[in-house]
Design a protein around this motif. Structure first.
Motif, short mmCIF file in Angstrom:
data_model
loop_
_atom_site.label_atom_id
_atom_site.label_comp_id
_atom_site.label_asym_id
_atom_site.label_seq_id
_atom_site.Cartn_x
_atom_site.Cartn_y
_atom_site.Cartn_z
N VAL A 131 0.84 -1.21 0.00
CA VAL A 131 0.00 0.00 0.00
C VAL A 131 0.87 1.25 0.00
CG1 VAL A 131 -1.55 1.40 1.42
CG2 VAL A 131 -2.10 -0.98 0.99
N PHE A 132 1.92 1.27 0.83
CA PHE A 132 2.76 2.47 0.91
C PHE A 132 3.72 2.59 -0.26
CE2 PHE A 132 1.08 2.14 5.18
CZ PHE A 132 0.53 3.42 5.26
N LYS A 133 4.14 1.47 -0.81
CA LYS A 133 4.93 1.53 -2.06
C LYS A 133 4.07 2.18 -3.15
CE LYS A 133 7.48 -1.49 -5.28
NZ LYS A 133 8.88 -1.12 -5.06
N GLN A 149 -7.25 -8.87 3.27
CA GLN A 149 -7.90 -9.52 4.40
C GLN A 149 -8.88 -8.51 5.00
OE1 GLN A 149 -5.11 -11.30 7.12
NE2 GLN A 149 -6.52 -11.14 8.86
N GLN A 150 -10.05 -8.97 5.41
CA GLN A 150 -11.11 -8.04 5.82
C GLN A 150 -10.69 -7.11 6.96
OE1 GLN A 150 -15.10 -9.68 6.17
NE2 GLN A 150 -15.58 -8.22 7.78
N GLU A 151 -10.00 -7.63 7.95
CA GLU A 151 -9.61 -6.77 9.07
C GLU A 151 -8.64 -5.68 8.62
OE1 GLU A 151 -7.12 -7.04 13.17
OE2 GLU A 151 -8.85 -8.39 13.04
N PHE A 152 -7.73 -6.02 7.71
CA PHE A 152 -6.79 -5.03 7.18
C PHE A 152 -7.56 -3.94 6.43
CE2 PHE A 152 -3.96 -3.24 4.01
CZ PHE A 152 -2.78 -3.03 4.71
N ASP A 162 -12.48 4.72 16.48
CA ASP A 162 -12.80 3.33 16.14
C ASP A 162 -11.79 2.39 16.78
OD1 ASP A 162 -14.78 4.37 14.57
OD2 ASP A 162 -13.88 3.83 12.64
N LYS A 163 -12.23 1.19 17.10
CA LYS A 163 -11.34 0.20 17.73
C LYS A 163 -10.14 -0.12 16.84
CE LYS A 163 -11.39 -4.50 19.64
NZ LYS A 163 -12.20 -5.73 19.84
N LEU A 164 -10.34 -0.17 15.51
CA LEU A 164 -9.28 -0.56 14.58
C LEU A 164 -8.44 0.62 14.09
CD1 LEU A 164 -11.11 -3.28 12.42
CD2 LEU A 164 -9.40 -3.63 14.21
N TYR A 165 -8.76 1.84 14.54
CA TYR A 165 -8.01 3.03 14.10
C TYR A 165 -6.57 2.92 14.56
CZ TYR A 165 -7.09 8.08 13.41
OH TYR A 165 -6.60 9.30 12.99
N CYS A 166 -5.63 3.11 13.63
CA CYS A 166 -4.21 2.89 13.94
C CYS A 166 -3.34 3.73 13.01
CB CYS A 166 -3.87 1.40 13.79
SG CYS A 166 -4.17 0.76 12.12
N ARG A 167 -2.04 3.53 13.15
CA ARG A 167 -1.09 4.26 12.31
C ARG A 167 -1.35 4.02 10.81
NH1 ARG A 167 4.39 1.81 11.82
NH2 ARG A 167 5.49 3.02 10.24
N LEU A 168 -1.69 2.78 10.46
CA LEU A 168 -2.02 2.45 9.07
C LEU A 168 -3.19 3.30 8.58
CD1 LEU A 168 -1.79 0.49 6.56
CD2 LEU A 168 -3.52 -0.91 7.72
N SER A 169 -4.21 3.46 9.41
CA SER A 169 -5.41 4.22 9.03
C SER A 169 -5.06 5.66 8.69
CB SER A 169 -6.44 4.23 10.17
OG SER A 169 -6.57 2.99 10.79
N VAL A 220 3.78 10.13 13.96
CA VAL A 220 2.61 9.27 14.12
C VAL A 220 3.00 7.96 14.82
CG1 VAL A 220 0.92 7.88 12.85
CG2 VAL A 220 1.31 10.28 12.21
N ARG A 221 4.16 7.43 14.47
CA ARG A 221 4.64 6.18 15.07
C ARG A 221 4.74 6.32 16.59
NH1 ARG A 221 7.96 2.12 12.69
NH2 ARG A 221 8.18 3.46 10.85
N ILE A 222 5.27 7.45 17.06
CA ILE A 222 5.39 7.68 18.52
C ILE A 222 4.01 7.69 19.17
CG2 ILE A 222 6.06 9.38 20.28
CD1 ILE A 222 8.30 10.26 18.28
N GLY A 223 3.07 8.38 18.52
CA GLY A 223 1.73 8.48 19.09
C GLY A 223 1.01 7.15 19.18
N PHE A 224 1.24 6.28 18.15
CA PHE A 224 0.46 5.05 18.07
C PHE A 224 1.14 3.82 18.66
CE2 PHE A 224 -2.21 7.41 15.08
CZ PHE A 224 -3.47 6.92 15.41
N VAL A 225 2.37 3.96 19.18
CA VAL A 225 3.01 2.81 19.83
C VAL A 225 2.12 2.32 20.98
CG1 VAL A 225 4.92 2.12 21.33
CG2 VAL A 225 5.38 3.28 19.17
N ARG A 226 1.59 3.28 21.73
CA ARG A 226 0.57 2.98 22.76
C ARG A 226 -0.55 3.99 22.55
NH1 ARG A 226 3.24 -0.83 23.10
NH2 ARG A 226 4.36 -1.77 24.86
N LYS A 227 -1.46 3.66 21.64
CA LYS A 227 -2.42 4.66 21.18
C LYS A 227 -3.41 5.10 22.26
CE LYS A 227 -5.81 1.45 19.11
NZ LYS A 227 -6.52 1.13 17.85
#
Length: 306
Positions: A131-133, A149-152, A162-169, A220-227
């Motif tokens: 996705v990032f490439k 995959q559906q969860e991804f 949202d429960k699934l909100y993360c750095r990827l999102s 963003v990585r720092i923020g989401f290590v322990r979101k």
């Protein structure tokens, strides 16, 4: 290897296709067999007659052949030489043969060609890096319609809170508009995967946001290590502080700015967070604008994340 173990491993990793091809699930080879879903994916891609299409993981070519009928050219990336041969054999002697270009190898290690649209039933283990490439590829493409995959897929479209909100999102949504198109049950594949799937449409933001993505992602990585932690707690991590201080000293050196002997990086970071009312905020509740404002607050004080 004992015969019984070898046979068991073969059953786990491979399934015989009716044409005699062994599908290797280590490569994520789950061939989409339902023609209605193949047609729906192609329809969502809205292919034009002059388009070059990038397809990743074409398998035996069920989707490839239909796209060759609609587009000017299909560049198909496939890691398995057996499937490359199968697809070439399928179009041999047809008007499609000259419209198909095969790229053999790992798509993550391949320089992507120019393309207008990307359509792919991706091996799920490469979903995130691909996705990032794709999103950092230039020139920009028009859209991508991808099977995950559906969860991804749900992580890609998740919103703050949202429960699934993360750095990827947040990273994906910074660079593109993302829409969840449809769920696809496991029985639509041969062999069936262990998880449910979903199709997502990704449309890059054009023009792209005028920021350094590596620096944005560092923050963003720092923020989401322990979101669920507050940013005040997240930034107190020693390795984070060491990295920020190193970057700050490089910044000051380049700018020929002297650093006072009593300089305290931790205090400076906490002052910035408190001054801009970020110290009590949590990454899981922050949107793109929040992170942009936070990045600008740090950059204005000479603090960088890459």
């Amino acid at each position: 290897m004992p015969k019984v173990k070898a046979e068991k491993k073969a059953r786990v990793h491979e399934e015989v296709y009716k044409q005699g091809i062994l599908f290797n699930t280590d490569f994520g080879q789950h061939i989409l067999k339902n023609p209605l879903i193949v047609d729906a994916i192609i329809q969502k891609a809205a292919l034009r007659s002059m388009d070059t299409v990038l397809e990743v993981g074409p398998g035996t070519g069920n989707m490839t052949v239909k796209m060759l009928d609609k587009a000017k050219k299909v560049v198909a990336c496939e890691i398995d030489p057996r499937l490359v041969a199968e697809l070439q054999k399928r179009v041999q002697g047809t008007p499609y043969a000259n419209k198909l270009q095969m790229v053999v190898g790992d798509v993550l290690k391949t320089d992507l060609p120019f393309f207008d649209v990307c359509v792919a039933n991706l091996p799920y283990q490469i979903s995130s890096p691909f996705v990032f490439k794709l999103l950092l590829h230039r020139p920009l493409f028009r859209c991508a319609v991808l099977m995950f995959q559906q969860e991804f897929a749900l992580r890609l479209v998740a919103k703050p809170g949202d429960k699934l909100y993360c750095r990827l999102s947040i990273n994906t949504q910074l660079l593109a508009r993302v829409d969840h198109l449809m769920k696809v049950g496991k029985n639509n594949f041969r062999p069936p995967p262990k998880v449910e799937s979903a199709v997502v449409r990704i449309e890059p933001r054009n023009p792209p946001p005028p920021i350094n993505f590596q620096e944005w992602d560092g923050l963003v990585r720092i923020g989401f290590v322990r979101k669920n932690k507050t940013l005040g707690a997240a930034f107190k991590n020693k390795s984070v502080m060491d990295m920020l201080e190193k970057n700050y000293r490089i910044h000051c050196s380049v700018k020929n700015e002297l650093i006072d002997e009593s300089f305290d990086m931790k205090q400076k970071v906490m002052d910035i967070l408190e001054k801009n009312e970020f110290d009590k905020m949590r990454a899981r509740m922050m949107d793109i604008d929040d992170f942009l404002r936070l990045l600008q607050s740090f950059n204005a004080e000479g603090i960088h994340f890459s």
